[in-house]
Design a protein around this motif. Structure first.
Motif, mmCIF file in Angstrom:
data_model
loop_
_atom_site.group_PDB
_atom_site.id
_atom_site.type_symbol
_atom_site.label_atom_id
_atom_site.label_comp_id
_atom_site.label_asym_id
_atom_site.label_seq_id
_atom_site.Cartn_x
_atom_site.Cartn_y
_atom_site.Cartn_z
ATOM 1 N N PRO A 64 30.360 23.181 42.961
ATOM 2 C CA PRO A 64 29.433 23.731 43.948
ATOM 3 C C PRO A 64 30.151 24.418 45.118
ATOM 4 O O PRO A 64 29.595 25.295 45.735
ATOM 5 N N GLU A 65 31.372 24.010 45.395
ATOM 6 C CA GLU A 65 32.202 24.659 46.403
ATOM 7 C C GLU A 65 33.545 24.939 45.773
ATOM 8 O O GLU A 65 34.194 24.043 45.256
ATOM 9 N N ILE A 66 33.958 26.202 45.828
ATOM 10 C CA ILE A 66 35.235 26.562 45.208
ATOM 11 C C ILE A 66 35.890 27.649 46.041
ATOM 12 O O ILE A 66 35.214 28.494 46.619
ATOM 13 N N ASP A 67 37.202 27.611 46.113
ATOM 14 C CA ASP A 67 37.896 28.638 46.875
ATOM 15 C C ASP A 67 38.437 29.715 45.936
ATOM 16 O O ASP A 67 38.477 29.550 44.720
ATOM 17 N N ASN A 68 38.837 30.819 46.516
ATOM 18 C CA ASN A 68 39.297 31.974 45.748
ATOM 19 C C ASN A 68 40.519 31.646 44.881
ATOM 20 O O ASN A 68 40.559 32.033 43.707
ATOM 21 N N PRO A 69 41.532 30.920 45.373
ATOM 22 C CA PRO A 69 42.676 30.606 44.509
ATOM 23 C C PRO A 69 42.285 29.814 43.261
ATOM 24 O O PRO A 69 42.755 30.092 42.161
ATOM 25 N N ARG A 70 41.406 28.838 43.427
ATOM 26 C CA ARG A 70 40.972 28.033 42.266
ATOM 27 C C ARG A 70 40.154 28.874 41.290
ATOM 28 O O ARG A 70 40.282 28.743 40.081
ATOM 29 N N LEU A 71 39.318 29.749 41.821
ATOM 30 C CA LEU A 71 38.532 30.638 40.975
ATOM 31 C C LEU A 71 39.440 31.560 40.167
ATOM 32 O O LEU A 71 39.202 31.804 38.984
ATOM 33 N N CYS A 72 40.507 32.044 40.794
ATOM 34 C CA CYS A 72 41.490 32.869 40.072
ATOM 35 C C CYS A 72 42.149 32.074 38.954
ATOM 36 O O CYS A 72 42.344 32.583 37.847
ATOM 37 N N GLN A 73 42.510 30.829 39.244
ATOM 38 C CA GLN A 73 43.117 29.973 38.230
ATOM 39 C C GLN A 73 42.182 29.787 37.038
ATOM 40 O O GLN A 73 42.613 29.865 35.894
ATOM 41 N N LEU A 74 40.905 29.560 37.318
ATOM 42 C CA LEU A 74 39.934 29.352 36.248
ATOM 43 C C LEU A 74 39.720 30.608 35.401
ATOM 44 O O LEU A 74 39.620 30.529 34.183
ATOM 45 N N TYR A 75 39.638 31.753 36.047
ATOM 46 C CA TYR A 75 39.283 32.988 35.339
ATOM 47 C C TYR A 75 40.491 33.707 34.736
ATOM 48 O O TYR A 75 40.451 34.143 33.590
ATOM 49 N N PHE A 76 41.566 33.824 35.523
ATOM 50 C CA PHE A 76 42.742 34.573 35.064
ATOM 51 C C PHE A 76 43.851 33.680 34.509
ATOM 52 O O PHE A 76 44.778 34.165 33.875
ATOM 53 N N GLY A 77 43.807 32.394 34.854
ATOM 54 C CA GLY A 77 44.875 31.494 34.451
ATOM 55 C C GLY A 77 46.038 31.503 35.425
ATOM 56 O O GLY A 77 47.046 30.835 35.209
ATOM 57 N N ARG A 78 45.898 32.234 36.509
ATOM 58 C CA ARG A 78 46.944 32.317 37.551
ATOM 59 C C ARG A 78 46.312 32.858 38.836
ATOM 60 O O ARG A 78 45.255 33.468 38.799
ATOM 61 N N ASP A 79 46.980 32.643 39.943
ATOM 62 C CA ASP A 79 46.520 33.161 41.227
ATOM 63 C C ASP A 79 47.608 34.072 41.784
ATOM 64 O O ASP A 79 48.496 33.622 42.495
ATOM 65 N N GLU A 80 47.542 35.338 41.415
ATOM 66 C CA GLU A 80 48.521 36.322 41.873
ATOM 67 C C GLU A 80 47.817 37.399 42.680
ATOM 68 O O GLU A 80 46.598 37.567 42.595
ATOM 69 N N LEU A 81 48.586 38.138 43.439
ATOM 70 C CA LEU A 81 48.063 39.059 44.439
ATOM 71 C C LEU A 81 46.980 40.002 43.913
ATOM 72 O O LEU A 81 45.871 40.038 44.443
ATOM 73 N N LYS A 82 47.254 40.779 42.906
ATOM 74 C CA LYS A 82 46.295 41.791 42.463
ATOM 75 C C LYS A 82 45.021 41.163 41.898
ATOM 76 O O LYS A 82 43.916 41.641 42.178
ATOM 77 N N GLU A 83 45.152 40.108 41.128
ATOM 78 C CA GLU A 83 43.978 39.443 40.591
ATOM 79 C C GLU A 83 43.152 38.821 41.714
ATOM 80 O O GLU A 83 41.924 38.908 41.735
ATOM 81 N N HIS A 84 43.841 38.189 42.648
ATOM 82 C CA HIS A 84 43.176 37.524 43.769
ATOM 83 C C HIS A 84 42.388 38.535 44.595
ATOM 84 O O HIS A 84 41.209 38.319 44.895
ATOM 85 N N LEU A 85 43.023 39.646 44.949
ATOM 86 C CA LEU A 85 42.359 40.650 45.775
ATOM 87 C C LEU A 85 41.226 41.337 45.007
ATOM 88 O O LEU A 85 40.162 41.608 45.575
ATOM 89 N N SER A 86 41.418 41.590 43.733
ATOM 90 C CA SER A 86 40.344 42.184 42.921
ATOM 91 C C SER A 86 39.129 41.260 42.889
ATOM 92 O O SER A 86 37.986 41.709 43.062
#
Length: 143
Positions: A108-130
């Protein structure tokens, strides 16, 4: 669904000169690099080539730093602008409905880094900003 964005107090010290952040200004997401910290505000240099001072609550930390070889105001603004243009374009291809289905019930509450991990499998600059661009522009799933 709440997507956390501001820099948590415990990570404010991690925002050293050269760290990358984004913030919203008049409904537009802008990116910037940290120049220095003067309590209670951070001095930033943004993609438009402007200096601005903002508090930590307005900033969203990005997983990256301005490359050391980029120098001068024009070079920094050009690099930030090119990064932003690329990520805005990439954000258009993200499937927010799919991302929503991953998190709507279990997170119910999630931050951008965790969302990147779930969707992309990593939290890197371009994916995070996109992803950040897509979330800011979204009016259906992540209000």
């Amino acid at each position: 669904m709440l997507i956390k964005g501001a820099v948590p107090a415990q990570t404010e010290s991690a925002l050293s000169p050269g760290a990358l952040v984004c913030y919203e200004q008049d409904g537009t997401l802008l990116i910037a690099c940290i120049r220095e910290f003067k309590k209670p505000r951070y001095q930033l240099f943004n993609q438009r080539g402007r200096e601005i001072e903002l508090t930590a609550e307005r900033l969203h930390r990005l997983p990256g730093r301005l490359p050391a070889e980029i120098s001068g105001s024009e070079g920094k603004a050009a690099w930030l602008s090119a990064l932003d243009d690329e990520c805005r374009k990439d954000s258009l291809s993200l499937n927010l409905e799919e991302i929503w289905s991953l998190v709507r019930e279990d997170h119910p509450e999630i931050d951008n880094p965790r969302l990147c991990q779930l969707y992309f499998g990593r939290d890197e600059l371009k994916e995070h900003l996109s992803l950040r661009h897509a979330l800011v522009e979204d009016r259906i799933y992540f209000k």
